[in-house]
Structures are given as C-alpha cells and as structure tokens.
Design an enzyme around this catalytic site. Structure first.
Site, PDB file in Angstrom:
ATOM      1  N   HIS A 189      -6.560  -7.149  -0.194  1.00  0.00           N
ATOM      2  CA  HIS A 189      -6.760  -5.589  -0.522  1.00  0.00           C
ATOM      3  C   HIS A 189      -5.872  -5.316  -1.817  1.00  0.00           C
ATOM      4  CE1 HIS A 189      -7.047  -5.954   3.872  1.00  0.00           C
ATOM      5  NE2 HIS A 189      -8.187  -5.467   3.752  1.00  0.00           N
ATOM      6  N   ASP A 221      -4.877 -12.710   3.952  1.00  0.00           N
ATOM      7  CA  ASP A 221      -5.987 -12.094   4.482  1.00  0.00           C
ATOM      8  C   ASP A 221      -7.376 -12.541   3.653  1.00  0.00           C
ATOM      9  OD1 ASP A 221      -5.086 -10.521   2.632  1.00  0.00           O
ATOM     10  OD2 ASP A 221      -5.126  -8.611   3.898  1.00  0.00           O
ATOM     11  N   ASP A 243      -3.102 -10.374  -2.200  1.00  0.00           N
ATOM     12  CA  ASP A 243      -3.541  -9.884  -0.897  1.00  0.00           C
ATOM     13  C   ASP A 243      -5.254  -9.841  -1.018  1.00  0.00           C
ATOM     14  OD1 ASP A 243      -2.310  -8.772   1.928  1.00  0.00           O
ATOM     15  OD2 ASP A 243      -4.169  -7.719   1.045  1.00  0.00           O
ATOM     16  N   HIS A 245       0.786  -1.226  -0.168  1.00  0.00           N
ATOM     17  CA  HIS A 245      -0.026  -0.006   0.075  1.00  0.00           C
ATOM     18  C   HIS A 245       0.736   1.267  -0.140  1.00  0.00           C
ATOM     19  CE1 HIS A 245      -3.537  -2.232   0.613  1.00  0.00           C
ATOM     20  NE2 HIS A 245      -3.183  -2.538   1.646  1.00  0.00           N
TER      21      HIS A 245
HETATM   22 ZN   LIG Z   1      -4.429  -6.935   3.099  1.00  0.00          ZN
END
Ligand SMILES: [Zn+2]
Length: 403
Positions: free
Chosen positions: A249, A333, A247, A213
């Site tokens: 996200h 996740d 991931d 990120h």
């Molecule tokens: Zn994540």
C-alpha cells in the site's frame, strides 16, 4: 561483529512460533480479521534468529532506563519523538483518548463509537470513528471535546481502533525510536570505539504498530504514529534522507508529511490506488521533486514489473544523493495471496523474490550510508517471517561485505 541490529520491545521467542494466531498469546490481535501485528513481530524475530550467520544479528530491547511509571515522563517521550511530524493535538489524543472513553462509563459509551467486532477479552469495547468532519470546506475546524468527535476528527477509517493497551504500546514504540536515535551520534564516527560501523550496519525497527499511513494530523490503516517519518525528521539534522516504501500500500502518510521538505526524498512502490487502499493517494500524477510514486497494477510479480519498479526507485534515490541515511518502510503484503488486498487486486511476489529484493537493494542503493528498515504491513502469517528475514538479512550481509 554484527551487521544487523534488530530493535523491538520483546526478545526473540525462545521456542518456535506457530503461524496460527494464538488467541491467548495475543488477544489484541483479534481486534481485526487481518491485522496481527504482535504475532507478525514474533514470527519475524523468530525467523531472524534461525539459520543466521554466527554473531551477525544482534537483538536490542528497550533498556529499563526507558521504562517509566511516571505518566508525565512517558507523555513527554511521545511528544519528543513525534512532535516534529505529528500535531500536538494528535499526540495528545493518543495520550488521553482511552481515559476519556473510560470516563464516559458504560451508559455514556454510545454504541456508535464502538468497534463492530469488539469480542475480545477486554470488557470495554474499543473506540472507532462514527462521525467525520466535513471535507473540502474552507471552514475552520477543530476537534470536539467529546471523544467520539475526536476519534472521528483524527482517524481516517474504522479499522484502526483505540483500545486499552494502545497508549502503552505506542510509548514502547517511541522508546525504540528514541533508543536508535540515542545511538546515532555515537555511531556517526565510524572509527570510534563503538562496536558498530555506522555505515555498514543495518538497523531493523520492529514496533508494535506500523506507521506509514499516519500523517501530520490524522491516522488510519492500522497505523497510529509514523516511525519512519520521525526517524527521518530527527536524522535530517545530519544531512539528506531517502525513504523507500515497499509496502503493497502507498506510504501516503509519509509522503504527506514530507511533501514540502526538500531534504527528504520519498519513493513508494505500491498497488495503483485506482485498485486498492489508500485509494486517495499514490497516483503518479502526484509526483514532484521529492516525491516519486510508482503505482503498479494488480497481479504484479517480481519479473512482471516489480523488479523494474525497484530499479526505477533506486535510480531516483541515487540521483537524489542522500547524505545521512536510507530508510526503508518494509511491508511484506506484496506476497502472493496476501489476505489484506482488496478482492481481485494483490501482488504476486513469492519465496526467493525477497532474497532478490534484499540483494538488489544492497547492490544498487548508494553505498556507505547507514540503513534503517522499519516494519510496516504484511498479513500472510505463514510466510511473513521468512520473507522479512530474507530481505533484511540478505541486505545486511551484502552491505557489510560488498561484492
Ligand atoms: Zn500494507
């Protein structure tokens, strides 16, 4: 001969690791309700060590020659590793922020810049943004000279604090990246005397903090510096690179860094940002020649969409024909009931789905290319070790001994 090399700042734990986060062991893991990156690393190391093929996994720690008490040398390492993908301002911020915060003294450390749950043993509260710049203006902006202004300028959320040990942890992570890069030219020649066959060996980087990120001039989402981007940027001198981010996200930082780079393909499979973090990136309409976002709806399971998305991602990577390396941002996740998912979102992967993931990637990704897994997120401490080991060990085993 090993088929998997694991790089981390610490060796695998001698004893089995409790998946309950033990406060004494990793006090810093209590800065956040969900984020336990040091415990995650220990659990993954322990799982990789268990039930492995004899001699198949080799664990590397930073050699002592990388450790230095010289602040200038450590500082230059951060710049050497990350300056191709992050601004000088952001890297320097990580070098100086805590000292600036400390120098304000207790009376000068305004509570608006303090982490709301700074109840850990550290006497000085960690630093979080309280004020962010105006967005979407054409006005020239620069960070303030005040550290509360600086953290607001560079940080995108309030869950990625600046704390006392951060600089040393980031330096250790930079050492891991540097160590892998230092090995690379030697491994380039598969027929060399090196004990590793570069093209069939798999590497797994376990840094203190994830990175996907973090973008050129900002950080957030538990990420500070983008390791997968730094590795890709350095290795692109050998040819083209494909990055696959699995991931839950979107790897928005990685995608932003390589948005205009024709030699680096970024493919990310993630929860639709209309439902979950990072909300502002990862839409299918953002796709272009070297960016493929595959947003999936909440509730996606292995057979109900994830496997098909992975095949779509692989098809794009095969068409791109990377020549230097494959990099995989590995987040776990996607696991069912991961606590970090926004309410009513979340994916439904479970158990052997992660073995299937490792096998599918190994079978279908372009052969004869070295692969580097880089650890990103994952917040189910009771499941993360096995899930990570299932993906990476299955992948490494199949890549070294094709079907
Ligand atoms: Zn994540």
């Amino acid at each position: 001969m090993p088929n998997l090399v694991v790089l981390s700042a610490v060796p695998p734990p001698a004893a089995s690791v409790n998946s309950n986060v033990e406060k004494d062991q990793h006090a810093l893991d209590h800065l956040d309700e969900f984020n336990h990156p040091r415990q995650r690393r220990d659990l993954i190391l322990a799982a990789l060590q268990q039930d492995g093929d004899e001699g198949a996994v080799e664990f590397w720690q930073c050699p002592s020659s990388f450790s230095t008490d010289d602040p200038d040398e450590s500082s230059s390492l951060l710049h050497t590793v990350y300056s191709g993908v992050h601004s000088e301002g952001l890297i320097s911020f990580f070098e100086t922020a805590w000292q600036q915060w400390l120098a304000l003294g207790e009376s000068g450390r305004d509570p608006i810049g303090c982490h709301p749950s700074s109840d850990h043993d550290d006497a000085i509260p960690s630093l979080v943004p309280a004020c962010t710049p105006l967005l979407r203006t054409k006005a020239k902006q620069r960070p303030s000279r005040h550290v509360i202004g600086q953290v607001g300028y560079y940080c995108t959320d309030t869950c990625t604090p600046i704390f006392a040990a951060l600089r040393e942890e980031l330096r250790a992570d930079a050492q891991l990246v540097a160590m892998l890069l230092e090995q690379w030219p030697r491994n380039k020649d598969a027929s060399s005397s090196s004990s590793f066959n570069r093209n069939s060996c798999t590497y797994y980087l376990l840094p203190h903090h994830p990175g996907h990120h973090a973008a050129y001039d900002c950080f957030g989402g538990y990420c500070y510096l983008n390791h997968v981007a730094a590795l890709s940027q350095h290795l692109s001198s050998f040819g083209t690179i494909a990055i696959l981010d699995v991931d839950y996200h979107c790897g928005n930082g990685t995608a932003a860094i390589f948005h205009d780079h024709a030699d680096v393909l970024v493919v990310s499979i993630h929860c639709d940002p209309d439902f979950d973090y990072p909300f502002h990136a990862g839409f299918a309409e953002d796709n272009d020649d070297t960016t493929l976002h595959i947003p999936l709806p909440p509730g996606t399971g292995w057979e109900s969409g994830y496997r098909a998305a992975l095949l779509q991602a692989i098809e794009r990577i095969v068409a791109f024909q990377p020549t230097a390396a494959l990099l995989i941002s590995l987040g776990l996740d996607t696991y069912q009931d991961d606590p970090c998912a926004i309410r009513r979102a979340g994916f439904m992967l479970l158990g052997d789905d992660y073995v299937q993931m490792g096998r599918l990637l190994a079978e279908q990704l372009p052969p004869n290319l070295p692969t580097i897994f880089v650890q990103e997120g994952g917040y189910r401490m009771d499941a993360i070790g096995k899930a990570a080991a299932d993906v990476v060990r299955t992948y490494a085993r199949h890549r070294s001994s094709p079907f």
